[in-house]
Scaffold this motif. Sequence first.
Motif, short mmCIF file in Angstrom:
data_model
loop_
_atom_site.label_atom_id
_atom_site.label_comp_id
_atom_site.label_asym_id
_atom_site.label_seq_id
_atom_site.Cartn_x
_atom_site.Cartn_y
_atom_site.Cartn_z
N PHE A 141 0.80 -1.22 0.00
CA PHE A 141 0.00 0.00 0.00
C PHE A 141 0.84 1.28 0.00
CE2 PHE A 141 -3.63 -2.44 2.28
CZ PHE A 141 -4.01 -3.00 1.07
N GLN A 146 -0.26 6.79 3.70
CA GLN A 146 -1.07 6.22 2.61
C GLN A 146 -1.49 4.79 2.93
OE1 GLN A 146 0.82 6.34 -1.27
NE2 GLN A 146 -0.51 4.74 -2.08
N THR A 206 -5.36 3.38 3.58
CA THR A 206 -5.90 2.26 2.82
C THR A 206 -6.34 1.16 3.75
OG1 THR A 206 -4.42 2.77 0.97
CG2 THR A 206 -5.43 0.60 0.98
N TYR A 264 -9.59 2.09 5.43
CA TYR A 264 -10.73 1.97 4.50
C TYR A 264 -11.14 0.50 4.34
CZ TYR A 264 -13.22 1.50 0.11
OH TYR A 264 -14.14 1.14 -0.84
#
Length: 241
Positions: free
Chosen positions: A184, A189, A193, A196
């Motif tokens: 990822f 970042q 991810t 989410y």
Amino acid sequence: MVVTGGTSGIGLATAKAFAAEGASVFITGRRQDALDAALKQIGGQVTGIRGDMAKLADIDRLYDTVQQKHAQIDVVFANAGGGEMTALGAITEEHYTRTFDTNVKGVLFTVQKALPLLKDGASVILTGSTTSISGTPAFSVYSATKAAIRNFARSWILDLKDRHIRVNTISPGVTDTAGLNELFGGGAQAQNTRDYLASLIPAGRVGQPEEIAKAVLFLASDEASFVNGVELFVDGGQTQI
């Protein structure tokens, strides 16, 4: 027992779990520094063999080392694998070859070359992925390799039925490993991810390597003596909705 790709993540957690049960464990890894670090963490009766399971000579060296200490193998966990995210249109031959060599060729010959040492009634466990049945953007090559792994289990239980060797696939969902973080992009970042993806999982979180390891222990055990050819999803329920 043999654990390929045993220096980090799910492989490392599984090697620890088996060693804690008193098993004699052999792990493989491509980097000597990672292998040395893993051996210290695992403890117990553990042996490390440096090697790339996409290379048949390295697989031969693995089983030569095992044979020097044990006449037979009870469990093979063919776990070594990996992949990168590349969308259709940007896939190169090198990307395809590297991913299939590691994830498909490596697993095939890890199991095939173990056959002379595997005892009758042994357990073989393959590392699959929820991507074997779910579409993922920019992950089609990796996903295809895991679909192949799943079919290996279905076919090999027929090839090995006379020896009563069980073959099952463990398919983790999103699991908190260094490999996931790297996939990822690392840092914030990767965390975004992960957060989410956790929101999409009925369990409300990503999995831990130790949770996958416990499922591998089950599949290898006598408690799973009538479990054969399955794909066991350990994913917090994500593939069931």
